[in-house]
Design a protein around this motif. Structure first.
Motif, PDB file in Angstrom:
ATOM      1  N   GLN A  53      -0.743   9.393  -5.799  1.00  0.00           N
ATOM      2  CA  GLN A  53      -1.315   8.083  -6.123  1.00  0.00           C
ATOM      3  C   GLN A  53      -1.882   8.060  -7.538  1.00  0.00           C
ATOM      4  OE1 GLN A  53      -3.922   6.457  -3.189  1.00  0.00           O
ATOM      5  NE2 GLN A  53      -2.421   6.608  -1.528  1.00  0.00           N
ATOM      6  N   ASP A  54      -2.475   9.185  -7.989  1.00  0.00           N
ATOM      7  CA  ASP A  54      -2.954   9.267  -9.368  1.00  0.00           C
ATOM      8  C   ASP A  54      -1.781   9.246 -10.347  1.00  0.00           C
ATOM      9  OD1 ASP A  54      -5.573   9.382  -8.504  1.00  0.00           O
ATOM     10  OD2 ASP A  54      -5.579  11.576  -8.395  1.00  0.00           O
ATOM     11  N   VAL A  68       2.479  -1.335  -6.796  1.00  0.00           N
ATOM     12  CA  VAL A  68       1.739  -1.476  -5.539  1.00  0.00           C
ATOM     13  C   VAL A  68       2.111  -0.297  -4.657  1.00  0.00           C
ATOM     14  CG1 VAL A  68       1.320  -2.917  -3.521  1.00  0.00           C
ATOM     15  CG2 VAL A  68       1.778  -3.982  -5.750  1.00  0.00           C
ATOM     16  N   VAL A  69       1.087   0.467  -4.219  1.00  0.00           N
ATOM     17  CA  VAL A  69       1.304   1.679  -3.449  1.00  0.00           C
ATOM     18  C   VAL A  69       0.971   1.429  -1.981  1.00  0.00           C
ATOM     19  CG1 VAL A  69       0.757   4.126  -3.216  1.00  0.00           C
ATOM     20  CG2 VAL A  69       0.742   3.054  -5.475  1.00  0.00           C
ATOM     21  N   ASP A  70       1.931   1.668  -1.098  1.00  0.00           N
ATOM     22  CA  ASP A  70       1.722   1.501   0.338  1.00  0.00           C
ATOM     23  C   ASP A  70       0.762   2.585   0.846  1.00  0.00           C
ATOM     24  OD1 ASP A  70       1.956   0.459   2.840  1.00  0.00           O
ATOM     25  OD2 ASP A  70       3.900   1.351   3.277  1.00  0.00           O
ATOM     26  N   GLN A  71       0.081   2.291   1.958  1.00  0.00           N
ATOM     27  CA  GLN A  71      -0.935   3.206   2.469  1.00  0.00           C
ATOM     28  C   GLN A  71      -0.337   4.536   2.946  1.00  0.00           C
ATOM     29  OE1 GLN A  71      -2.737   1.239   5.789  1.00  0.00           O
ATOM     30  NE2 GLN A  71      -0.844   1.147   6.988  1.00  0.00           N
ATOM     31  N   GLY A  72       0.926   4.568   3.248  1.00  0.00           N
ATOM     32  CA  GLY A  72       1.549   5.800   3.726  1.00  0.00           C
ATOM     33  C   GLY A  72       1.983   6.738   2.624  1.00  0.00           C
ATOM     34  N   VAL A  73       1.783   6.348   1.362  1.00  0.00           N
ATOM     35  CA  VAL A  73       2.205   7.178   0.234  1.00  0.00           C
ATOM     36  C   VAL A  73       1.054   8.110  -0.133  1.00  0.00           C
ATOM     37  CG1 VAL A  73       3.049   7.179  -2.137  1.00  0.00           C
ATOM     38  CG2 VAL A  73       3.733   5.356  -0.563  1.00  0.00           C
ATOM     39  N   VAL A  74       1.107   9.341   0.351  1.00  0.00           N
ATOM     40  CA  VAL A  74       0.079  10.344   0.085  1.00  0.00           C
ATOM     41  C   VAL A  74       0.759  11.683  -0.136  1.00  0.00           C
ATOM     42  CG1 VAL A  74      -1.755   9.180   1.375  1.00  0.00           C
ATOM     43  CG2 VAL A  74      -0.209  10.752   2.557  1.00  0.00           C
ATOM     44  N   GLY A  75       0.024  12.627  -0.739  1.00  0.00           N
ATOM     45  CA  GLY A  75       0.538  13.962  -0.955  1.00  0.00           C
ATOM     46  C   GLY A  75       0.433  14.365  -2.413  1.00  0.00           C
ATOM     47  N   LYS A  76       0.847  15.597  -2.688  1.00  0.00           N
ATOM     48  CA  LYS A  76       0.802  16.129  -4.040  1.00  0.00           C
ATOM     49  C   LYS A  76       2.208  16.431  -4.535  1.00  0.00           C
ATOM     50  CE  LYS A  76      -3.826  18.169  -3.604  1.00  0.00           C
ATOM     51  NZ  LYS A  76      -4.642  19.397  -3.763  1.00  0.00           N
ATOM     52  N   VAL A  77       2.371  16.363  -5.859  1.00  0.00           N
ATOM     53  CA  VAL A  77       3.673  16.626  -6.460  1.00  0.00           C
ATOM     54  C   VAL A  77       3.503  17.552  -7.652  1.00  0.00           C
ATOM     55  CG1 VAL A  77       4.742  14.457  -5.740  1.00  0.00           C
ATOM     56  CG2 VAL A  77       3.467  14.547  -7.882  1.00  0.00           C
ATOM     57  N   SER A  78       4.566  18.309  -7.923  1.00  0.00           N
ATOM     58  CA  SER A  78       4.645  19.140  -9.120  1.00  0.00           C
ATOM     59  C   SER A  78       6.025  18.933  -9.724  1.00  0.00           C
ATOM     60  CB  SER A  78       4.445  20.618  -8.770  1.00  0.00           C
ATOM     61  OG  SER A  78       3.163  20.833  -8.191  1.00  0.00           O
ATOM     62  N   VAL A 109       7.050  -1.867  -5.740  1.00  0.00           N
ATOM     63  CA  VAL A 109       6.386  -1.515  -4.486  1.00  0.00           C
ATOM     64  C   VAL A 109       6.872  -0.133  -4.079  1.00  0.00           C
ATOM     65  CG1 VAL A 109       6.005  -2.114  -2.073  1.00  0.00           C
ATOM     66  CG2 VAL A 109       6.237  -3.928  -3.794  1.00  0.00           C
ATOM     67  N   VAL A 110       5.935   0.815  -3.920  1.00  0.00           N
ATOM     68  CA  VAL A 110       6.238   2.185  -3.515  1.00  0.00           C
ATOM     69  C   VAL A 110       5.864   2.345  -2.054  1.00  0.00           C
ATOM     70  CG1 VAL A 110       5.796   4.629  -3.918  1.00  0.00           C
ATOM     71  CG2 VAL A 110       5.838   3.031  -5.844  1.00  0.00           C
ATOM     72  N   THR A 111       6.826   2.827  -1.237  1.00  0.00           N
ATOM     73  CA  THR A 111       6.583   2.927   0.196  1.00  0.00           C
ATOM     74  C   THR A 111       7.503   3.992   0.783  1.00  0.00           C
ATOM     75  OG1 THR A 111       6.516   1.674   2.278  1.00  0.00           O
ATOM     76  CG2 THR A 111       8.251   1.104   0.714  1.00  0.00           C
ATOM     77  N   THR A 112       7.526   4.087   2.120  1.00  0.00           N
ATOM     78  CA  THR A 112       8.432   5.011   2.807  1.00  0.00           C
ATOM     79  C   THR A 112       9.742   4.297   3.103  1.00  0.00           C
ATOM     80  OG1 THR A 112       7.603   4.356   4.980  1.00  0.00           O
ATOM     81  CG2 THR A 112       6.479   6.182   3.875  1.00  0.00           C
TER      82      THR A 112
END
Length: 408
Positions: A53-54, A68-78, A109-112
């Motif tokens: 999200q950051d 716009v970020v959907d509530q299900g978009v979580v986690g870390k990336v490298s 819109v970012v989502t699953t």
């Protein structure tokens, strides 16, 4: 792209970031409907264990776009990106975590994937009428493109009601173009001959005496045993001399991979009595006697036909005290591979009949009581072999399929 190139160095903006280097041109917003490409800034980033999200907030600032970020978009990336177009970089980062994005006006819109289809998709409803294939069977194939709950079967009109996104409907139409085609048919011609045992060799049929790996390969490849080209003439000569009898010569057309059944004989009624709920009930059953042939052809696509063949010969040998028939049955099961139009023969169905004959002096042999003195009764056994000649032909488009209606 126009615009003055600038170099920015960002450090310690987000927890866990190793380093960030950004080469960017003046931001540009891609027109709606334009494919992801070189529009917008080009990104050079190196991140480790950053909250997605950051990362998306940074992308929004760098690309000068609304995200716009959907509530299900979580986690870390490298990831490490070097000089990558903005939307291509965004797409790669999201796919690394199994997310997707779609454009709505000037916003992304970012989502699953699941939420994209159920909530953010541009759904359309379309009715598709099928010409050849059954709608309930086609539905199973279409679930590889769209969910099953988005497909409704209309059995009365053999149609499908589809609810899907435009790009999914395009895939469905292409799939239906390949599936909704007429099923090919096979014309099966059967000739059943009863030939005396000592006359089988006159037909040019040579059954193998020892089975080896090479003889099995030859059987599968060539439809062994090979039949003489003048087989019809030889059969006719044997029929005229009384050494062979044509029992049936039916033809039937059948759809590829479906069973064709040919019955030549009688259906014998038999009364069966049973007790149902304390009441005696009599019903009429039927027992088949004669020749029953089941054939299931499969078209291989190389001018060869593989057929599962099950011939059965049943003969009434007598009757029980209660009036039930005694039936002797001989059955063969085989898988044959033949060329289009080739004839193969199934043999080995031996039968033996007892023949009663009487010879005597004319008129005198018919006298009551004394007639037996002027005639001789003889009993002999007649041995024969039942040969089934099977020919399978592919029904070509435009040919008259009705010629297969010779058997019911």
């Amino acid at each position: 792209m126009g615009g003055k190139m600038t170099r920015l160095m960002l450090t310690a903006l987000l927890p866990g970031w190793l380093a960030v280097f950004l080469w960017a041109a003046s931001p540009a917003v891609r027109a709606e409907g334009e494919a992801p490409g070189d529009s917008g800034p080009r990104i050079t980033l190196e991140l480790r264990d950053a909250e997605i999200q950051d990362v998306l907030r940074l992308f929004a600032r760098l690309g000068n776009v609304n995200i716009v970020v959907d509530q299900g978009v979580v986690g870390k990336v490298s990831f490490i990106l070097k000089d990558v177009p903005f939307e291509e970089a965004l797409d790669l980062v999201l796919k690394a975590r199994g997310f997707v994005y779609t454009r709505r006006g000037d916003s992304l819109v970012v989502t699953t994937p699941e939420r994209l289809k159920s909530t953010f998709g541009d759904f359309s409803t379309e009715v598709v009428y099928l010409r050849w294939a059954a709608a309930d069977q086609v539905k199973k194939a279409l679930t590889s493109v769209i969910p099953g709950d988005s497909i409704q079967v209309e059995s009365r009109t053999n149609a499908l009601v589809l609810k899907a996104q435009p790009e999914e409907l395009l895939q469905v139409r292409e799939l239906l173009r390949q599936i909704d085609v007429p099923t090919r048919q096979v014309l099966i011609e059967v000739r059943v001959e009863e030939v005396s045992s000592d006359s089988v060799n006159e037909l040019g049929i040579r059954w193998p005496t020892d089975w080896t790996a090479s003889s099995v390969d030859k059987f599968l490849a060539e439809g062994y045993p090979a039949l003489s080209p003048d087989l019809p003439l030889k059969l006719r000569l044997l029929e005229e001399s009384g050494k062979a009898t044509l029992l049936a010569n039916p033809r039937v057309a059948v759809v590829d991979n479906q069973e064709a059944k040919i019955h030549i004989g009688e259906r014998i009624p038999v009364e069966v009595t049973e007790i149902q709920e304390g009441v005696e009930v009599t019903r009429l059953d039927f027992v088949d006697a004669g020749i029953l042939l089941k054939v299931t052809p499969h078209l291989n696509g190389d001018d060869y036909i593989t057929a599962v063949v099950n011939p059965e010969v049943s003969t009434i040998t007598g009757w029980t005290e209660k009036g039930f028939p005694k039936i002797r049955t001989r059955e063969v099961s085989s898988i044959l591979r033949m060329r289009d139009g080739q004839t193969v023969v199934i043999g080995g169905l031996l039968q033996e009949e007892e023949v009663l004959s009487a010879t005597g002096v004319p008129y005198l042999s018919r006298l009551p009581l004394l007639g037996n003195l002027f005639k001789v009764n003889t009993k002999s056994k007649k041995k024969g072999e039942l040969l089934i000649f099977l020919t399978a032909r592919v029904v070509r488009e435009g040919e008259n399929e009705a010629e297969g209606e010779g058997a019911k």
